[in-house]
Design a protein around this motif. Structure first.
Motif, short mmCIF file in Angstrom:
data_model
loop_
_atom_site.label_atom_id
_atom_site.label_comp_id
_atom_site.label_asym_id
_atom_site.label_seq_id
_atom_site.Cartn_x
_atom_site.Cartn_y
_atom_site.Cartn_z
N GLY A 150 0.78 -1.23 0.00
CA GLY A 150 0.00 0.00 0.00
C GLY A 150 0.81 1.28 0.00
N ILE A 151 2.14 1.16 -0.06
CA ILE A 151 3.02 2.33 -0.06
C ILE A 151 3.45 2.63 -1.49
N SER A 152 3.30 3.88 -1.91
CA SER A 152 3.70 4.29 -3.25
C SER A 152 5.21 4.43 -3.33
N ILE A 153 5.79 3.86 -4.38
CA ILE A 153 7.23 3.92 -4.63
C ILE A 153 7.43 4.31 -6.08
N HIS A 154 8.38 5.20 -6.34
CA HIS A 154 8.66 5.61 -7.71
C HIS A 154 10.07 5.18 -8.11
N LEU A 155 10.17 4.60 -9.29
CA LEU A 155 11.45 4.10 -9.79
C LEU A 155 11.81 4.81 -11.07
N LEU A 156 12.95 5.49 -11.07
CA LEU A 156 13.47 6.12 -12.27
C LEU A 156 14.23 5.09 -13.09
N GLY A 157 14.01 5.10 -14.39
CA GLY A 157 14.74 4.20 -15.28
C GLY A 157 15.39 5.01 -16.40
N TYR A 158 16.70 4.94 -16.48
CA TYR A 158 17.44 5.70 -17.49
C TYR A 158 17.92 4.79 -18.61
N PHE A 159 17.88 5.30 -19.84
CA PHE A 159 18.46 4.63 -21.01
C PHE A 159 17.79 3.30 -21.34
N ILE A 160 16.50 3.16 -21.04
CA ILE A 160 15.81 1.92 -21.37
C ILE A 160 15.57 1.84 -22.88
N ASP A 161 15.35 0.62 -23.37
CA ASP A 161 14.87 0.42 -24.73
C ASP A 161 13.37 0.69 -24.71
N PRO A 162 12.89 1.77 -25.35
CA PRO A 162 11.47 2.13 -25.26
C PRO A 162 10.55 1.14 -25.97
N LEU A 163 11.12 0.20 -26.71
CA LEU A 163 10.32 -0.79 -27.42
C LEU A 163 10.38 -2.16 -26.76
N ASP A 164 10.99 -2.25 -25.59
CA ASP A 164 11.08 -3.52 -24.89
C ASP A 164 9.68 -4.03 -24.54
N ALA A 165 9.31 -5.20 -25.06
CA ALA A 165 7.93 -5.69 -24.94
C ALA A 165 7.48 -5.93 -23.50
N PRO A 166 8.25 -6.63 -22.66
CA PRO A 166 7.78 -6.85 -21.29
C PRO A 166 7.56 -5.55 -20.52
N LEU A 167 8.46 -4.60 -20.67
CA LEU A 167 8.30 -3.32 -19.99
C LEU A 167 7.11 -2.57 -20.54
N LEU A 168 6.93 -2.56 -21.85
CA LEU A 168 5.79 -1.86 -22.46
C LEU A 168 4.47 -2.41 -21.95
N ARG A 169 4.37 -3.75 -21.85
CA ARG A 169 3.12 -4.35 -21.35
C ARG A 169 2.80 -3.86 -19.94
N GLU A 170 3.82 -3.79 -19.09
CA GLU A 170 3.61 -3.35 -17.72
C GLU A 170 3.22 -1.87 -17.67
N LEU A 171 3.86 -1.07 -18.50
CA LEU A 171 3.55 0.36 -18.52
C LEU A 171 2.14 0.61 -19.02
N GLU A 172 1.72 -0.10 -20.06
CA GLU A 172 0.37 0.10 -20.59
C GLU A 172 -0.68 -0.35 -19.57
N ARG A 173 -0.39 -1.41 -18.84
CA ARG A 173 -1.31 -1.85 -17.79
C ARG A 173 -1.45 -0.76 -16.73
N ALA A 174 -0.34 -0.17 -16.34
CA ALA A 174 -0.37 0.89 -15.33
C ALA A 174 -1.08 2.13 -15.85
N ARG A 175 -0.83 2.50 -17.10
CA ARG A 175 -1.47 3.69 -17.66
C ARG A 175 -2.98 3.51 -17.75
N ALA A 176 -3.43 2.32 -18.16
CA ALA A 176 -4.87 2.06 -18.25
C ALA A 176 -5.51 2.12 -16.86
#
Length: 282
Positions: free
Chosen positions: A70-96
């Motif tokens: 229940g605690i909010s945590i923010h993670l900065l990610g530098y220099f990621i591959d913006p087309l990485d499929a596993p990360l994109l799936r997680e980001l789209e789930r969070a955005r929705a």
């Protein structure tokens, strides 16, 4: 060299476009700035096109919203591959989830404030990552409150009856996803107790085991005591230490360059990236 590794644009909850953030960075005398919008990399292209104009080096980044107990945590990610499929799936789930959460919060607010979803939609663009600041801006525009700060205090705080939670990954999962995308993960404002509950060293140790590279120690929401404890923890865990503004334009009081990261630390962050990307220089 003046390096600020945390800023936001209109692609999430900032008030300036990515190009305007780059221009503001130049006016603030920065040599390097990271664009780290919430759960999206959509501002990178526009920011990159402003590099030559501004003379400011761009560090492409992202800020991933996570949660633990229940605690909010923010993670900065530098220099990621913006087309990485596993990360994109997680980001789209969070955005929705963020969007549906915002809609439900507006439904709760409507009887007491008259706020409508259309008024909130007027505060962001088509590709924006939606968050509580957009609801706050709508409340300001409607004359319900005078500022974002007042909106959060009166209506949008985590303990408010109007609050709705949203999906967010476990911080160790997000850390592994950033590493899997070739990026370098740094925990944002880990000791910002004024924002709400913070996690203990055991959670940060788990993130370090998952591949965490650093802690954002120098941040306006950290007390001197927290900075001292954070420095000790970073040393014990072998983590890098960064400093950043967490700039949001006029959305927060934070000013570009108010906290900085050393060139040596930036160099080590670049060396850890495996995505093939790095700073975008003039």
């Amino acid at each position: 060299m003046r390096i600020d590794l945390h800023s936001h644009s209109t692609q999430s909850d900032g008030t300036e476009t990515p190009a305007e953030v780059m221009r503001s960075a130049a006016k603030a005398g920065l040599d390097v700035v990271a664009l780290t919008d919430h759960d999206t990399t959509r501002g990178w292209g526009q920011a990159a096109r402003a590099v030559a104009e501004t003379g400011v080096t761009l560090v492409p980044g992202i800020e991933i919203s996570c949660a633990y107990d229940g605690i909010s945590i923010h993670l900065l990610g530098y220099f990621i591959d913006p087309l990485d499929a596993p990360l994109l799936r997680e980001l789209e789930r969070a955005r929705a989830s963020r969007r549906s959460r915002a809609e439900r919060m507006v439904e709760r607010l409507a009887p007491d404030t008259g706020l409508t979803w259309q008024q909130v939609q007027d505060q962001f663009g088509a590709d924006t990552t939606i968050g509580r600041p957009h609801i706050a801006d709508a409340l300001v525009a409607a004359g319900v409150v005078a500022s974002r700060d007042e909106a959060f205090t009166a209506y949008l705080a985590s303990g408010s009856k109007y609050h709705v939670s949203h999906y967010a990954p476990h911080p160790s999962v997000a850390t592994r996803l950033v590493r899997g995308a070739g990026g370098v993960p740094v925990m944002a404002h880990p000791f910002a107790a004024a924002r709400g509950r913070t996690v203990g060293p055991d959670v940060i140790e788990g993130m370090a085991d998952a591949g965490l590279a650093g802690l954002e120690i120098y941040h306006r929401d950290h007390t001197d005591e927290a900075i001292g404890q954070g420095l000790q923890l970073a040393e014990r865990l072998g983590l890098l230490v960064t400093g950043s503004s967490d700039y949001h334009g006029t959305g927060k009081r934070n000013q570009l360059g108010e906290n900085l990261t050393s060139p040596e630390v930036l160099e080590q962050l670049v060396e850890q990236a495996t995505s093939g990307s790095g700073p975008i220089r003039p």
